[in-house]
Design an enzyme around this catalytic site. Structure first.
Site, short mmCIF file in Angstrom:
data_model
loop_
_atom_site.label_atom_id
_atom_site.label_comp_id
_atom_site.label_asym_id
_atom_site.label_seq_id
_atom_site.Cartn_x
_atom_site.Cartn_y
_atom_site.Cartn_z
N HIS A 1 0.80 -1.21 0.00
CA HIS A 1 0.00 0.00 0.00
C HIS A 1 0.85 1.28 0.00
CE1 HIS A 1 -3.44 -2.68 0.59
NE2 HIS A 1 -4.07 -1.73 -0.06
N ARG B 1 -11.26 3.89 -1.65
CA ARG B 1 -10.84 3.02 -0.54
C ARG B 1 -11.28 3.66 0.78
NH1 ARG B 1 -6.22 1.85 -4.16
NH2 ARG B 1 -5.89 -0.38 -4.18
N GLU C 1 -11.84 -10.67 -5.84
CA GLU C 1 -10.43 -10.73 -5.45
C GLU C 1 -10.07 -12.05 -4.76
OE1 GLU C 1 -9.55 -7.31 -2.98
OE2 GLU C 1 -11.45 -7.46 -1.95
N ASN D 1 -4.81 -7.01 -7.23
CA ASN D 1 -3.72 -7.05 -6.24
C ASN D 1 -3.90 -8.25 -5.31
OD1 ASN D 1 -3.25 -4.56 -7.38
ND2 ASN D 1 -4.09 -3.40 -5.67
N ASP D 2 -5.12 -8.38 -4.79
CA ASP D 2 -5.39 -9.51 -3.91
C ASP D 2 -5.64 -10.78 -4.70
OD1 ASP D 2 -5.08 -8.74 -1.21
OD2 ASP D 2 -6.85 -7.46 -1.40
N ARG E 1 1.49 -10.44 -1.17
CA ARG E 1 1.79 -9.20 -1.91
C ARG E 1 2.69 -8.24 -1.14
NH1 ARG E 1 -4.06 -6.03 -1.80
NH2 ARG E 1 -2.93 -4.11 -2.13
N CYS F 1 -9.88 -2.77 -10.77
CA CYS F 1 -9.40 -1.65 -9.96
C CYS F 1 -8.07 -1.96 -9.29
CB CYS F 1 -10.45 -1.22 -8.94
SG CYS F 1 -10.87 -2.50 -7.77
C1 PEP Z 1 -7.05 -5.17 -4.97
O1 PEP Z 1 -6.94 -6.06 -4.14
O2 PEP Z 1 -6.71 -5.30 -6.16
C2 PEP Z 1 -7.59 -3.85 -4.59
C3 PEP Z 1 -7.87 -2.95 -5.49
O3 PEP Z 1 -7.74 -3.58 -3.27
P1 PEP Z 1 -6.54 -3.25 -2.26
O4 PEP Z 1 -5.31 -3.04 -3.07
O5 PEP Z 1 -6.95 -2.05 -1.50
O6 PEP Z 1 -6.48 -4.49 -1.43
MG MG Z 2 -7.91 -5.92 -2.23
#
Ligand code: PEP
Ligand code: MG
Length: 556
Positions: A188, A295, A430, A453-454, A464, A501
């Site tokens: 993050h 978010r 996700e 991402n997840d 990650r 996203c």
């Molecule tokens: C994701 O997991 O791709 C996402 C957009 O949420 P975050 O990165 O906040 O977990």
């Molecule tokens: Mg996520």
């Protein structure tokens, strides 16, 4: 002049004074230990954990940057075994019966006093290391994370790494760039820097040293370079490069107001990801078609208690109004895993990414969840808000979340409060489970937004946050592309839409693939909107669609 090479996590060039992030002192109470032997055990366990954390840092730094740079952390490990450190703490715990964190703090003070009093520069530097190591042990003992002191002026901020709760506190405009010794590209910290459009270089390991605090530096987030005390030629060279970058940005402004349409007329929406109301200004400036991911947890990370309905309502309403009727997808609270707040009193977990997070917490805390849904619905009267539930793996979760949302709508109706009855409801895709039952989930919702991402970490079994696993973390893995295609087919069959996203959405090498698959929306950091538009406008999707789909079919 010294050149440090790390990994570029967010592009752009910044120059300024380097400031090490000053964490607020951890609050240590002086207590009498109930049981001296078990207090000593607590201390030993914390020391072991600190040693293990440092061992990981040694390994990852050595792998990426060579043995020499890893030595700093080896030295920190040795400090944990330092005879004076152990004697002082042992005396305070075993003989005086005091608590472990107080004993460590006292030992730290005494050792720092000796080192700084020696008058030797080398010894003075070691004092900073003692502070660093003992702080690590105290934080483990307290089970705490701590926010840092805010900067008094614009600066380039340095740290081992930043927690999301820390980045959430940064004032826009005061942080010119971020540089860290640790960190992973999809952490993050990196996402924060990209959203804010500030350069970031991560993974500098032991090259990044506290003694650099206060020195002028240049950060090149594109190449992952940090130049400490640059000479005049270098300053000139980088100011030329910065001007070229600024000119490129200026050129992109010509795309404001134009459509995201390929040469053959295929369209896709390009939205922005935001972490707070201020970021909505960036979305507007960059001509985003909407907000694909708000978010909302950043509202929670920024405060010392859960924000009440009114505070949240104001934030969602402001975002909706700033976007002027364009769709704003508010993701309900996605706290937990790496995004922690002390006031929720969540337990430490062995596997936080697989743990008590997001919708799972919301079901357990209906008070929090309902308050947030009330705030979002109330704000929906002032724009086009959509609601999105994170970390969905099962049908019942969607149904339960929808039931709670319906109850909130009933409540508002009964109270005569206006809201948008047609506000869309969607889910984050996700988890691999959500993809595999996307035919069933699609019947329940208006849209999917793929959190790559997840989804990548859960599909490839790659944490990650773990910088050692970067080369295994392939968000463009064929498994992920297949999943996108499956989810897109299923939501379209049910008349809904699908966006991406996660960070992968900004990968312009895959834009044609996303369009061929039928993705309807890409949501990216605000300053990635126009570069993405430029890519889209240069594509001929019809020409490559058959090949792309064919290659995906070929994967079956
Ligand atoms: C994701 O997991 O791709 C996402 C957009 O949420 P975050 O990165 O906040 O977990
Ligand atoms: Mg996520």
């Amino acid at each position: 002049m010294e050149v440090l090479r790390g990994k570029g996590a967010s592009g752009g060039i910044a120059s300024g004074i380097l400031r090490f992030y000053k964490r607020k002192s951890l609050y240590v109470e002086k207590r009498t230990a109930k049981d001296r032997a078990s207090e000593k055990e607590r201390f030993d366990r914390a020391r072991e954990l600190a040693d293990a954390q440092l061992g990981e840092l040694v390994e990852s730094t050595a792998q990426k940057l060579g043995e020499e740079n890893a030595q700093l952390f080896e030295m920190h490990q040795m400090m944990l075994e330092d005879a004076d450190f152990l004697d002082i703490t042992d005396d305070l715990i075993t003989n005086e019966g005091l608590n472990a964190e107080y004993a460590v703090q006292e030992a730290s003070k005494q050792l720092i006093e000796i080192l700084t009093g020696s008058g030797d520069d080398y010894m003075k530097e070691r004092a900073a290391d003692v502070e660093d190591v003992t702080r690590r042990v105290i934080a483990i003992l307290l089970g705490e994370s701590s926010a840092g002191e805010l900067l008094d002026g614009p600066a380039i901020l340095a740290s081992g790494d930043f927690a999301p709760s820390e980045t959430a506190e940064f004032e826009p405009g005061t942080v010119l760039a971020l540089v860290t010794s640790g960190g992973a590209s999809n952490s993050h910290t990196a996402i924060f820097a990209r959203t804010m459009g500030i350069p970031a270089v991560i993974g500098l390991g032991g090259m990044l040293q506290e003694k650099m605090d206060g020195l002028p530096v240049i950060v090149d987030g594109g190449s992952g370079t940090v130049i400490v005390e640059p000479d005049s030629d270098t300053i000139e060279e980088y100011s030329r490069r910065k001007s070229a970058g600024d000119a490129e940005k200026e050129k992109l402004k010509a795309l404001i107001g134009l459509e995201n349409k390929s040469l053959d007329g295929a369209s896709i929406d390009v939205y922005a990801n935001i972490g707070g109301v201020d970021d909505a200004d960036l979305a507007v400036q960059n001509d985003a078609g909407g907000v694909g991911l708000f978010r909302s947890e950043f509202l929670f990370l920024q405060s010392s208690s859960a924000p009440d309905e009114e505070t949240q309502f104001k934030a969602y309403r402001a975002a909706a109004e700033k976007m002027g009727g364009k769709r704003v997808v508010v993701r309900t609270l996605d706290i937990g895993a790496d995004k922690q707040v002390d006031y929720l009193g969540l337990d430490r977990e062995e596997n936080p990414a697989l743990g008590f997070r997001a919708i799972r917490i919301c079901f357990d805390r209906p008070d929090l969840f309902k308050t947030q849904l009330r705030a979002i619905y109330r704000a929906s009267a002032f724009g086009k808000l959509a609601i999105m539930f994170p970390m969905i793996a099962s049908l019942w979760e969607v149904q339960k979340a929808k039931e709670i949302a319906a109850a909130v709508r009933q409540e508002l109706k009964a109270e005569g409060i206006e809201f948008d009855e047609k506000a869309e409801i969607g889910i984050m895709v996700e988890t691999p489970a959500a993809v595999l039952i996307s035919d069933i989930l699609a019947a329940e919702v208006d849209f999917f937004s793929v959190g790559t991402n997840d989804l990548t970490q859960y599909t490839l079994a790659v944490d990650r946050q773990n910088e050692k696993l970067e080369r295994f973390y392939a968000a463009d893995h064929p498994a992920l592309l297949r999943m996108l295609k499956i989810a897109a087919g299923n939501i379209h069959r049910h008349g809904g839409w699908i966006g991406i996203c996660g960070e992968l959405a900004a990968d312009t090498g895959l834009t044609a693939t996303f369009m061929a698959i039928g993705i309807d929306e890409l949501s990216v950091a605000p300053n990635q909107v126009l570069p993405l538009r430029e890519t889209i406008r240069g594509l001929d999707v019809s020409k490559c669609k058959a090949d792309i789909l064919g290659s995906l079919e070929g994967l079956w």
